[in-house]
Design a protein around this motif. Sequence first.
Motif, PDB file in Angstrom:
ATOM      1  N   ARG A   5       0.825  -1.207   0.000  1.00 17.79           N
ATOM      2  CA  ARG A   5       0.000   0.000   0.000  1.00 17.79           C
ATOM      3  C   ARG A   5       0.855   1.251   0.000  1.00 17.79           C
ATOM      4  O   ARG A   5       0.369   2.346  -0.281  1.00 17.79           O
ATOM      5  N   ARG A   6       2.123   1.104   0.382  1.00 22.86           N
ATOM      6  CA  ARG A   6       3.012   2.276   0.377  1.00 22.86           C
ATOM      7  C   ARG A   6       3.824   2.361  -0.898  1.00 22.86           C
ATOM      8  O   ARG A   6       4.947   2.879  -0.890  1.00 22.86           O
ATOM      9  N   TRP A   7       3.300   1.848  -2.011  1.00 18.96           N
ATOM     10  CA  TRP A   7       4.100   1.810  -3.232  1.00 18.96           C
ATOM     11  C   TRP A   7       4.597   3.182  -3.692  1.00 18.96           C
ATOM     12  O   TRP A   7       5.694   3.263  -4.259  1.00 18.96           O
ATOM     13  N   PRO A   8       3.860   4.315  -3.462  1.00 19.57           N
ATOM     14  CA  PRO A   8       4.449   5.579  -3.928  1.00 19.57           C
ATOM     15  C   PRO A   8       5.776   5.886  -3.253  1.00 19.57           C
ATOM     16  O   PRO A   8       6.715   6.385  -3.883  1.00 19.57           O
ATOM     17  N   GLN A   9       5.861   5.555  -1.939  1.00 17.44           N
ATOM     18  CA  GLN A   9       7.107   5.805  -1.219  1.00 17.44           C
ATOM     19  C   GLN A   9       8.234   4.929  -1.752  1.00 17.44           C
ATOM     20  O   GLN A   9       9.361   5.377  -1.933  1.00 17.44           O
ATOM     21  N   VAL A  10       7.915   3.644  -2.023  1.00 16.58           N
ATOM     22  CA  VAL A  10       8.920   2.728  -2.566  1.00 16.58           C
ATOM     23  C   VAL A  10       9.428   3.249  -3.904  1.00 16.58           C
ATOM     24  O   VAL A  10      10.638   3.305  -4.161  1.00 16.58           O
ATOM     25  N   LEU A  11       8.476   3.701  -4.738  1.00 17.57           N
ATOM     26  CA  LEU A  11       8.843   4.202  -6.063  1.00 17.57           C
ATOM     27  C   LEU A  11       9.772   5.419  -5.941  1.00 17.57           C
ATOM     28  O   LEU A  11      10.815   5.506  -6.592  1.00 17.57           O
ATOM     29  N   TRP A  12       9.401   6.348  -5.071  1.00 19.76           N
ATOM     30  CA  TRP A  12      10.171   7.581  -4.890  1.00 19.76           C
ATOM     31  C   TRP A  12      11.577   7.262  -4.385  1.00 19.76           C
ATOM     32  O   TRP A  12      12.574   7.799  -4.869  1.00 19.76           O
ATOM     33  N   LEU A  13      11.674   6.347  -3.387  1.00 21.30           N
ATOM     34  CA  LEU A  13      12.990   6.002  -2.845  1.00 21.30           C
ATOM     35  C   LEU A  13      13.863   5.339  -3.910  1.00 21.30           C
ATOM     36  O   LEU A  13      15.070   5.577  -3.974  1.00 21.30           O
ATOM     37  N   THR A  14      13.238   4.508  -4.761  1.00 15.93           N
ATOM     38  CA  THR A  14      14.005   3.878  -5.837  1.00 15.93           C
ATOM     39  C   THR A  14      14.543   4.934  -6.801  1.00 15.93           C
ATOM     40  O   THR A  14      15.709   4.869  -7.227  1.00 15.93           O
ATOM     41  N   VAL A  15      13.678   5.921  -7.128  1.00 15.24           N
ATOM     42  CA  VAL A  15      14.123   6.991  -8.035  1.00 15.24           C
ATOM     43  C   VAL A  15      15.311   7.745  -7.420  1.00 15.24           C
ATOM     44  O   VAL A  15      16.312   8.018  -8.097  1.00 15.24           O
ATOM     45  N   VAL A  16      15.232   8.042  -6.105  1.00 14.82           N
ATOM     46  CA  VAL A  16      16.335   8.736  -5.434  1.00 14.82           C
ATOM     47  C   VAL A  16      17.614   7.903  -5.533  1.00 14.82           C
ATOM     48  O   VAL A  16      18.695   8.421  -5.831  1.00 14.82           O
ATOM     49  N   TRP A  17      17.470   6.608  -5.306  1.00 16.73           N
ATOM     50  CA  TRP A  17      18.626   5.697  -5.359  1.00 16.73           C
ATOM     51  C   TRP A  17      19.292   5.735  -6.734  1.00 16.73           C
ATOM     52  O   TRP A  17      20.502   5.876  -6.858  1.00 16.73           O
ATOM     53  N   VAL A  18      18.448   5.628  -7.780  1.00 16.29           N
ATOM     54  CA  VAL A  18      18.978   5.629  -9.151  1.00 16.29           C
ATOM     55  C   VAL A  18      19.645   6.973  -9.449  1.00 16.29           C
ATOM     56  O   VAL A  18      20.724   7.031 -10.051  1.00 16.29           O
ATOM     57  N   LEU A  19      19.024   8.077  -8.995  1.00 10.97           N
ATOM     58  CA  LEU A  19      19.618   9.394  -9.224  1.00 10.97           C
ATOM     59  C   LEU A  19      20.969   9.510  -8.526  1.00 10.97           C
ATOM     60  O   LEU A  19      21.908  10.100  -9.052  1.00 10.97           O
ATOM     61  N   LEU A  20      21.085   8.919  -7.329  1.00 10.26           N
ATOM     62  CA  LEU A  20      22.345   8.984  -6.598  1.00 10.26           C
ATOM     63  C   LEU A  20      23.439   8.233  -7.348  1.00 10.26           C
ATOM     64  O   LEU A  20      24.591   8.667  -7.383  1.00 10.26           O
ATOM     65  N   TRP A  21      23.082   7.095  -7.957  1.00  9.00           N
ATOM     66  CA  TRP A  21      24.088   6.359  -8.718  1.00  9.00           C
ATOM     67  C   TRP A  21      24.419   7.075 -10.014  1.00  9.00           C
ATOM     68  O   TRP A  21      25.543   6.989 -10.508  1.00  9.00           O
ATOM     69  N   GLY A  22      23.432   7.736 -10.594  1.00 13.19           N
ATOM     70  CA  GLY A  22      23.687   8.497 -11.807  1.00 13.19           C
ATOM     71  C   GLY A  22      23.617   7.679 -13.074  1.00 13.19           C
ATOM     72  O   GLY A  22      23.745   8.216 -14.161  1.00 13.19           O
ATOM     73  N   THR A  23      23.450   6.341 -12.977  1.00 11.80           N
ATOM     74  CA  THR A  23      23.293   5.533 -14.186  1.00 11.80           C
ATOM     75  C   THR A  23      22.131   4.583 -13.979  1.00 11.80           C
ATOM     76  O   THR A  23      21.820   4.215 -12.852  1.00 11.80           O
ATOM     77  N   VAL A  24      21.490   4.208 -15.066  1.00 12.45           N
ATOM     78  CA  VAL A  24      20.372   3.279 -14.976  1.00 12.45           C
ATOM     79  C   VAL A  24      20.822   1.912 -15.500  1.00 12.45           C
ATOM     80  O   VAL A  24      21.273   1.805 -16.636  1.00 12.45           O
ATOM     81  N   SER A  25      20.774   0.910 -14.616  1.00 11.97           N
ATOM     82  CA  SER A  25      21.024  -0.459 -15.074  1.00 11.97           C
ATOM     83  C   SER A  25      20.145  -1.381 -14.246  1.00 11.97           C
ATOM     84  O   SER A  25      19.643  -0.985 -13.190  1.00 11.97           O
ATOM     85  N   VAL A  26      19.956  -2.594 -14.737  1.00 11.76           N
ATOM     86  CA  VAL A  26      19.058  -3.532 -14.064  1.00 11.76           C
ATOM     87  C   VAL A  26      19.505  -3.751 -12.624  1.00 11.76           C
ATOM     88  O   VAL A  26      18.700  -3.737 -11.683  1.00 11.76           O
ATOM     89  N   LYS A  27      20.802  -3.914 -12.449  1.00 11.81           N
ATOM     90  CA  LYS A  27      21.330  -4.186 -11.112  1.00 11.81           C
ATOM     91  C   LYS A  27      21.008  -3.040 -10.139  1.00 11.81           C
ATOM     92  O   LYS A  27      20.565  -3.256  -9.019  1.00 11.81           O
ATOM     93  N   ILE A  28      21.225  -1.819 -10.603  1.00 16.70           N
ATOM     94  CA  ILE A  28      21.009  -0.662  -9.713  1.00 16.70           C
ATOM     95  C   ILE A  28      19.536  -0.496  -9.389  1.00 16.70           C
ATOM     96  O   ILE A  28      19.164  -0.251  -8.237  1.00 16.70           O
ATOM     97  N   VAL A  29      18.663  -0.660 -10.396  1.00 12.15           N
ATOM     98  CA  VAL A  29      17.226  -0.504 -10.148  1.00 12.15           C
ATOM     99  C   VAL A  29      16.746  -1.571  -9.170  1.00 12.15           C
ATOM    100  O   VAL A  29      16.018  -1.276  -8.213  1.00 12.15           O
TER     101      VAL A  29
END
Lengths: 179, 112
Positions: A5-29
């Motif tokens: 039920r908290r999927w928006p928070q999960v989605l947002w945190l994942t986006v922050v994580w990917v932005l911190l890494w600076g690259t998009v790959s399957v492993k990072i996502v």
Amino acid sequence: MNVLRRWPQVLWLTVVWVLLWGTVSVKIVLGGLLVAVLVTALFPLPLLPRLPLRPWRLVRLLGFVLMDLFISGVQVSWEALWYGPRSRAGIVAVPLLSRSNWAITLTAGAVALTPGSFVLQIDRRGFDAGEARLYVYALGLRDPEDAERVRTMVLRLQHKVIGAFGTPEELRMCGEAGE
Amino acid sequence: MIRDVVCAVLLLLGALSCLLGALGLVRLPDLPARLQAATKPQTLGLVLILVGTAVRLEFENAATLVLIVAFQVVTAPVISQIVARSAYRTGTMARDNLVVDDLADRMERDAD
């Protein structure tokens, strides 16, 4: 399953994580998703009722805040440069139009973002009697007319916030037509 | 070429905004007024400088700057508000400087 039920928070945190890494790959996502689910499950935030969202009014709210940001930025710079140590301020009581946490938080945040003003105190007592107030500190006031101007400004801001995020009931209370 | 110009304009505007904030910090009379100068123009200046930097960077690195802007915009006002509130309650605020003070009236009524 509260995490679902908290999927928006999960989605947002994942986006922050990917932005911190600076690259998009399957492993990072996938790693980000794992961390986001863990964080959400271990440190759950209170679940709030989902907000109605009116995109066009949200755009107008953003435009209003940006304009306000620019205008009051110039005003405060002028105040600091011209009046300096002689500049005056005031604390203005503004009637509170909504009792929802969202609307109050967003209003206080927007007031705090604009140069020269912030909300000093929120008083929600006596809402039904129309006595609830926001106490707004504003820099660069000269006379009671300026205080009236600040009051009108914050009231308009509240109307716009409620217009963008308020429940239909709140919209009726503020005399705004629902969409 | 256009990128360079946009970048330079944004960086200069950001620096100007920070300068105005610093001037306000020195010249304004009391704590809440100085807080205004210390937080708002500084935030705007940082945002402008980061956007100016992002124009010259590759997309991946620019995305991280967006995060910095977001956290700055969310945290700075909250902190300034808490400091101002305690300044008012502990009496560090120059009350003679206030043109109107509705909060004092309210607090007096509550004390009765």
